[in-house]
Scaffold this motif. Sequence first.
Motif, PDB file in Angstrom:
ATOM      1  N   LYS A 565       2.903  62.560  72.292  1.00 25.39           N
ATOM      2  CA  LYS A 565       3.299  62.666  73.695  1.00 25.39           C
ATOM      3  C   LYS A 565       2.771  61.498  74.520  1.00 25.39           C
ATOM      4  CE  LYS A 565       5.246  66.656  72.936  1.00 25.39           C
ATOM      5  NZ  LYS A 565       6.728  66.795  72.955  1.00 25.39           N
ATOM      6  N   GLU A 566       1.952  60.712  73.901  1.00 22.54           N
ATOM      7  CA  GLU A 566       1.373  59.564  74.608  1.00 22.54           C
ATOM      8  C   GLU A 566       1.158  58.426  73.619  1.00 22.54           C
ATOM      9  OE1 GLU A 566      -2.776  60.108  75.671  1.00 22.54           O
ATOM     10  OE2 GLU A 566      -2.712  62.044  74.622  1.00 22.54           O
ATOM     11  N   ASP A 567       0.826  57.270  74.156  1.00 17.38           N
ATOM     12  CA  ASP A 567       0.572  56.100  73.320  1.00 17.38           C
ATOM     13  C   ASP A 567      -0.879  56.072  72.871  1.00 17.38           C
ATOM     14  OD1 ASP A 567       3.159  55.442  73.966  1.00 17.38           O
ATOM     15  OD2 ASP A 567       2.617  53.922  75.448  1.00 17.38           O
ATOM     16  N   PHE A 568      -1.070  55.525  71.676  1.00 19.18           N
ATOM     17  CA  PHE A 568      -2.424  55.364  71.149  1.00 19.18           C
ATOM     18  C   PHE A 568      -2.600  53.926  70.673  1.00 19.18           C
ATOM     19  CE2 PHE A 568      -1.362  59.827  70.604  1.00 19.18           C
ATOM     20  CZ  PHE A 568      -2.494  60.467  71.068  1.00 19.18           C
ATOM     21  N   GLY A 569      -3.822  53.496  70.669  1.00 21.67           N
ATOM     22  CA  GLY A 569      -4.130  52.176  70.120  1.00 21.67           C
ATOM     23  C   GLY A 569      -4.262  52.264  68.626  1.00 21.67           C
ATOM     24  N   LYS A 570      -5.182  51.490  68.072  1.00 21.62           N
ATOM     25  CA  LYS A 570      -5.400  51.517  66.631  1.00 21.62           C
ATOM     26  C   LYS A 570      -5.801  52.930  66.227  1.00 21.62           C
ATOM     27  CE  LYS A 570      -8.141  49.406  62.964  1.00 21.62           C
ATOM     28  NZ  LYS A 570      -9.195  48.406  62.632  1.00 21.62           N
ATOM     29  N   THR A 571      -4.975  53.550  65.363  1.00 23.60           N
ATOM     30  CA  THR A 571      -5.162  54.983  65.083  1.00 23.60           C
ATOM     31  C   THR A 571      -4.797  55.289  63.635  1.00 23.60           C
ATOM     32  OG1 THR A 571      -4.497  55.456  67.355  1.00 23.60           O
ATOM     33  CG2 THR A 571      -4.584  57.308  65.818  1.00 23.60           C
ATOM     34  N   THR A 572      -5.548  56.250  63.054  1.00 19.61           N
ATOM     35  CA  THR A 572      -5.203  56.813  61.753  1.00 19.61           C
ATOM     36  C   THR A 572      -4.983  58.306  61.937  1.00 19.61           C
ATOM     37  OG1 THR A 572      -6.495  55.175  60.541  1.00 19.61           O
ATOM     38  CG2 THR A 572      -5.973  57.224  59.391  1.00 19.61           C
ATOM     39  N   PHE A 573      -3.816  58.799  61.500  1.00 27.39           N
ATOM     40  CA  PHE A 573      -3.474  60.203  61.609  1.00 27.39           C
ATOM     41  C   PHE A 573      -3.734  60.873  60.258  1.00 27.39           C
ATOM     42  CE2 PHE A 573      -0.920  57.906  64.669  1.00 27.39           C
ATOM     43  CZ  PHE A 573      -1.062  58.647  65.832  1.00 27.39           C
ATOM     44  N   TYR A 574      -4.389  62.065  60.289  1.00 28.33           N
ATOM     45  CA  TYR A 574      -4.733  62.759  59.053  1.00 28.33           C
ATOM     46  C   TYR A 574      -4.633  64.265  59.292  1.00 28.33           C
ATOM     47  CZ  TYR A 574      -9.311  63.517  61.250  1.00 28.33           C
ATOM     48  OH  TYR A 574     -10.313  63.879  62.114  1.00 28.33           O
ATOM     49  N   LEU A 575      -4.619  65.022  58.204  1.00 25.79           N
ATOM     50  CA  LEU A 575      -4.456  66.469  58.274  1.00 25.79           C
ATOM     51  C   LEU A 575      -5.797  67.140  57.990  1.00 25.79           C
ATOM     52  CD1 LEU A 575      -2.411  68.855  58.515  1.00 25.79           C
ATOM     53  CD2 LEU A 575      -2.206  68.752  56.002  1.00 25.79           C
ATOM     54  N   GLU A 576      -6.124  68.068  58.820  1.00 26.54           N
ATOM     55  CA  GLU A 576      -7.364  68.832  58.616  1.00 26.54           C
ATOM     56  C   GLU A 576      -7.189  70.222  59.208  1.00 26.54           C
ATOM     57  OE1 GLU A 576     -11.827  68.554  60.288  1.00 26.54           O
ATOM     58  OE2 GLU A 576     -11.190  66.820  59.065  1.00 26.54           O
ATOM     59  N   SER A 577      -7.452  71.234  58.357  1.00 28.18           N
ATOM     60  CA  SER A 577      -7.366  72.645  58.772  1.00 28.18           C
ATOM     61  C   SER A 577      -6.000  72.970  59.355  1.00 28.18           C
ATOM     62  CB  SER A 577      -8.466  72.976  59.796  1.00 28.18           C
ATOM     63  OG  SER A 577      -9.749  72.716  59.235  1.00 28.18           O
ATOM     64  N   GLY A 578      -4.936  72.407  58.716  1.00 26.77           N
ATOM     65  CA  GLY A 578      -3.580  72.712  59.147  1.00 26.77           C
ATOM     66  C   GLY A 578      -3.171  72.029  60.417  1.00 26.77           C
ATOM     67  N   GLU A 579      -3.914  71.036  60.878  1.00 28.04           N
ATOM     68  CA  GLU A 579      -3.604  70.342  62.139  1.00 28.04           C
ATOM     69  C   GLU A 579      -3.725  68.827  61.927  1.00 28.04           C
ATOM     70  OE1 GLU A 579      -5.146  70.203  66.803  1.00 28.04           O
ATOM     71  OE2 GLU A 579      -6.143  71.471  65.310  1.00 28.04           O
ATOM     72  N   ILE A 580      -2.799  68.066  62.531  1.00 26.13           N
ATOM     73  CA  ILE A 580      -2.837  66.604  62.441  1.00 26.13           C
ATOM     74  C   ILE A 580      -3.777  66.086  63.516  1.00 26.13           C
ATOM     75  CG2 ILE A 580      -1.513  64.458  62.656  1.00 26.13           C
ATOM     76  CD1 ILE A 580       0.866  65.897  61.483  1.00 26.13           C
ATOM     77  N   LEU A 581      -4.784  65.393  63.059  1.00 22.04           N
ATOM     78  CA  LEU A 581      -5.767  64.814  63.954  1.00 22.04           C
ATOM     79  C   LEU A 581      -5.675  63.298  63.876  1.00 22.04           C
ATOM     80  CD1 LEU A 581      -8.790  67.146  63.060  1.00 22.04           C
ATOM     81  CD2 LEU A 581      -7.082  67.464  64.870  1.00 22.04           C
ATOM     82  N   LEU A 582      -6.440  62.621  64.723  1.00 24.46           N
ATOM     83  CA  LEU A 582      -6.440  61.154  64.699  1.00 24.46           C
ATOM     84  C   LEU A 582      -7.851  60.648  64.891  1.00 24.46           C
ATOM     85  CD1 LEU A 582      -6.623  60.144  67.973  1.00 24.46           C
ATOM     86  CD2 LEU A 582      -4.351  61.134  67.923  1.00 24.46           C
ATOM     87  N   ARG A 583      -8.047  59.467  64.378  1.00 22.12           N
ATOM     88  CA  ARG A 583      -9.345  58.828  64.577  1.00 22.12           C
ATOM     89  C   ARG A 583      -9.140  57.312  64.702  1.00 22.12           C
ATOM     90  NH1 ARG A 583     -10.071  60.658  59.091  1.00 22.12           N
ATOM     91  NH2 ARG A 583      -9.707  58.961  57.597  1.00 22.12           N
TER      92      ARG A 583
END
Length: 583
Positions: A565-583
Motif C-alpha cells: 500500500k506504500e513505497d519502501f526502500g531497500k527491502t527484503t520480504f519474507y514469510l513468518e507465522s503465516g504473514e509476509i514481513l519485511l526487513r
Amino acid sequence: MNPNDNNDSQANMDVADNTGTTPENAAAGTITTETDAEQNQTGLELFVNEQGNRLTARFKPGPQVITISVEAIRQIVAEQGFSEDDFPLFEDRLNDLSRGIEQRRSFEIEIGGPVDSEIHVYVSPDQTLAGVEITPPMGKGLPPSREAFDQAMQKNRILRGIDTSLVDQLFSAEGIQNITEPCCYLVAFGQKPKDGADGELTPLIEEMSERRPLVLKGTKDQVDFRELGDFPVLPEETPLFKLTEPVPGEDGFSVSGKILKAYHGKEKKIKQDPSIRPDYADRRIYVAAIKGMPVFTDQGIHIENTLQIDEVSIASGNIRFDGSVQVKRGVNPGMLLEATGDIKIGGLVDNSTVISGGNIEIAGGIIGQKSPNLKADQPTKENAVVRAKGNIKARFIQDAWVESNASIMAQKLIMHSRLWASNSVKLSGAGQLVGGHVLATDYIEAGQLGTLASVPTILEVGPLDAVRDEMSSVQQKLKEGAEQAKQLKELINRIREEKRHISPEKKEQIIKARDTTRRAMIALEQRRQELEQEIHSRRKARVKALKKAYSGCNIVIADTGRVLKEDFGKTTFYLESGEILLR
C-alpha cells in the motif's frame, strides 16, 4: 645420301674462263652440243667428272639473250646421251641452271648423278619410340645396308626395345629389293611410365542438399517459407568417409635405355580434429567422435555440434538443431529457433520463439508485440516466447513469455511479462521489474520492484500448489498401501491359523505382493518427507528490492499474499507465522 652432301661447292655457281673447251675437259669426257654454231647459240655444254659419277653443266653466255627452261635442259641432257637411269637429275640444280642462264652469268654446276640410299633415325619427343626413314637409291647409288642402319642407330643412341625381327626382315635381300620408294618404320619401342594415383577421400554420407520450403498439408502450391527442413545431425560412430590406398606408379624406359620416372601416388591429406577418428576395425574409415552436423571441406568431413548462423529469418527458415546454436545477430519476428543444446544470440529475440534443452543467452534482449494475459495458460502470437531447461540470460525482457527450469537473469528491465523459474529471477544492479507475473521457487531480486504509477506487478516465490497436490496424492497412496498391507497380513495369518495347504506358486505370489507393497510404502514415505522439506524450504523464499519497492506490487510467498500500500526502500520480504514481513 643427300645429293647436296656429294660436293660442298655443288650449290655454288663458279665463274668459268672464256677459253672454251680445254684439253682437261676433253679428257674428263666433255660432251658439247652437236655443232659449234649450236654451242655458240646456247652457250651450254655438259660433261662428266673424272670419277664418272657426276654430270656437270657449264654455261657461257653468247651474244644473244636466250632462256632455257628446266624441261629444255632435260631434253638437251637426253639428246646428249646422258640417261637419267645412270645420272638422275637434281631438280633444284636444274632450276638454278635455268635461272643462271637467264641472268647471263658464266658458271658450271653439277646437275645429276647417282644417289646412295639414305637412312634417317627419328625419336619421339617422349623418347619411347624410334623410327627410321629409308630412301631408296637413285641411279646406280648404293642400296641401304644393315651396317648403315646400325651406325645410324648407334649415332642416335637407340639401345633398347629394338624390334630385331623387323630389322632383319627389312635388310634381308628380299626386303632391300622391296624398298623402291621412301618408307618409314617403327623399329624400337620404349615403355611409357604409368603414373600412380593419389589416395582419395570417398564420402560415406550424403552432403546436405538445399533446404526447401515445406508444402502445406492438403495443398499442392501453398508453402511455408519459414519451414525449410531440419539440419542433419549424425550420432556418434557414424562412418563419415573412407581414404583409398594411393596407387604406386610404374617406371618406364626410353629407347636409349634411360629410366623414365613415374609419379607415385601419395596419401590423401585430411584435416583431423577431435570431432572425427579412425574406425577401430578399419583405420582407413573415419567415424564421428561426437554427435553433430557433418561439414564437408576440401580436407575431409568434420562434425560440428554447434550450428553457427548469421540470423534466423525467412532466408534461414526456422531452425531446429540437435546440438547448440550460435546466432550472430537476432531472431526475426515469427521465426522459430529450437536446439537441444545451448543457444547464444547476439541480437534481439523479436516476437519470435526460442526453445533450448540447455542454457539461453541473449545479448540484445527479448521483446514481443503485446503483454501476455495474466490469466492465460498459453502465450499468443503477439508474445515473444523463450523456454529453456537451463538458465536464461538477457539484456531485457518485455511483453514476453519466459520459462526456465533453472534461473532467469536480466540486466536492465523485465516489463509486462510472464516468467517462471524453477530457481530464481534476478535483475542486476538497478534493474527494474515492472508489471506482469513473475514466479520463482527460491527468490526474486531486482533493483526496483514496480513503478511510481503503481502498475500491478505480481511477484510470487515458493508456490505450494503443485507441492500440495503431490503431497495429497502421496498421502492417498500411502493410505491405500497401508490398507493393502493390512489385507495381505490378515490373509497370511488366516492361512497359518487354518493350516491350509497352498501351492508354491500361490505362496510365492503372496510373498511377492507383500514385498512389493512394502517397497512402495517405503518409497512413498521417503517422497512424503521430501515434500514436507520442500514445503518448509519454500516458506523460506524471499522477494528482495535492492533499491525500491513501489506500491501496487503483489508479493506472494508460499501462497500467502500481500499487496503493498506504500513505497519502501531497500527491502527484503519474507514469510513468518503465516504473514509476509519485511526487513
